[in-house]
Design an enzyme around this catalytic site. Sequence first.
Site, short mmCIF file in Angstrom:
data_model
loop_
_atom_site.label_atom_id
_atom_site.label_comp_id
_atom_site.label_asym_id
_atom_site.label_seq_id
_atom_site.Cartn_x
_atom_site.Cartn_y
_atom_site.Cartn_z
N HIS A 137 0.81 -1.22 0.00
CA HIS A 137 0.00 0.00 0.00
C HIS A 137 0.84 1.27 0.00
O HIS A 137 0.37 2.35 0.35
CB HIS A 137 -0.94 0.00 1.22
CG HIS A 137 -2.27 0.64 0.96
ND1 HIS A 137 -2.56 1.94 1.30
CD2 HIS A 137 -3.40 0.16 0.38
CE1 HIS A 137 -3.80 2.23 0.98
NE2 HIS A 137 -4.34 1.16 0.41
N HIS A 182 -6.47 -3.12 -11.18
CA HIS A 182 -6.82 -2.71 -9.82
C HIS A 182 -8.31 -2.37 -9.81
O HIS A 182 -8.80 -1.65 -10.67
CB HIS A 182 -5.98 -1.48 -9.47
CG HIS A 182 -6.23 -0.92 -8.11
ND1 HIS A 182 -7.04 0.17 -7.89
CD2 HIS A 182 -5.75 -1.27 -6.89
CE1 HIS A 182 -7.05 0.46 -6.60
NE2 HIS A 182 -6.29 -0.40 -5.98
#
Length: 383
Positions: free
Chosen positions: A181, A281
Amino acid sequence: MTSAMVPSIIRKIETFRVPPRWLFVRVETEDEIVGWGEGTLEGHTEAIEGAFEDLQRFVGTDADNIQDIWQTAFRGRFYRGGPVLMSALSGLDIALWDIKGKKLGMPVYQLLGGKVRDKIRVYGWIGGDDFGQAERPGFTAVKMNATESVAWIDSPTVLDSTVERVEAVRALGLDVGVDFHGRLHKGMARQLAKLLEPHRPFFIEEPLLASHPQETADLAKLVSTPIALGERLFARNDFRPYFENRAIDIAQPDVSHCGGISELHRIASMAETYDVGLAPHCPLGPIALAACIQIDTAIPNFFIQEMSWEIHYNQAGVADLHTYLVDPSVFDVKTGHINILQAPGLGIEVNEDLVRAKSAIYVQEAAWRNPTWRGEDGSLREW
């Protein structure tokens, strides 16, 4: 002149802010074809709504001319690119492809050259230390966040729990992707990547922030684990240094951020020339997922598709991936896959009445914002 040759003039462009944190786009033509898109930019909803004030200039133009509209929206202003402008353009572009497919009576993947596979491998999310979540019905692969808040250089012991969780999920026989992340800086990211390597994660995602192509390339030389990245890249040119530096093995453009179906398809082709796989994504809504699936069906270097069913961002009982679909069964997961979408356009039917009803309430609430994390000393940390 056949109906397929008659121009479809755009009559109306609308946006709908809906829970849990999505922005849907509805485009209607004079010949009464409705296309749906998704321009979600998590935490920046109002900015996208503002950008659509500019995109209203395409009312009155021919919806069939997707490429010209895309180029005009991208190049027709002095400033171009970036998360806000590209996410708004994404929502419009997806809706235009939906319109074209419905007009021609075929799914979008047929317009991209036809299918190269019969089903789409998908993965779901698991959160925290709840390993019971790992055995999600139908999934053979999952993804989880690597860490929470970590200092620029922190005690190596903060990484121990990540390794333990990966071991636990792998013991269940599942493939597991680990999403860093962008929370770790290179000194910590390098340590964690090496610690995880013996446990053979499916991939590590965003081990460093998207502003570090050379540092990511350096990391790629240290570990054999495939490196995935791309949700914070917004066009082909943003991916270029990662491809040229051999920094990533898996490209992860987000169809709602990178310029829609048009640009995602171009990024996929560009990635293929560098022997890089594509795993779009998509921790977002059903329209974005359907757009991804259309591309996944048609490209040779597709790897796996993220889907947001019961992801931790979705508020239990409020809205989830299936909420806004007339027929949620199109996203049913069986042995780690979902079927390709065969209906015209994006292949889904949006429940417009529910979208309008939910949006009328949700627009009165504060838009979603990501948390802000600070360390023990009060200094800001990456979220």
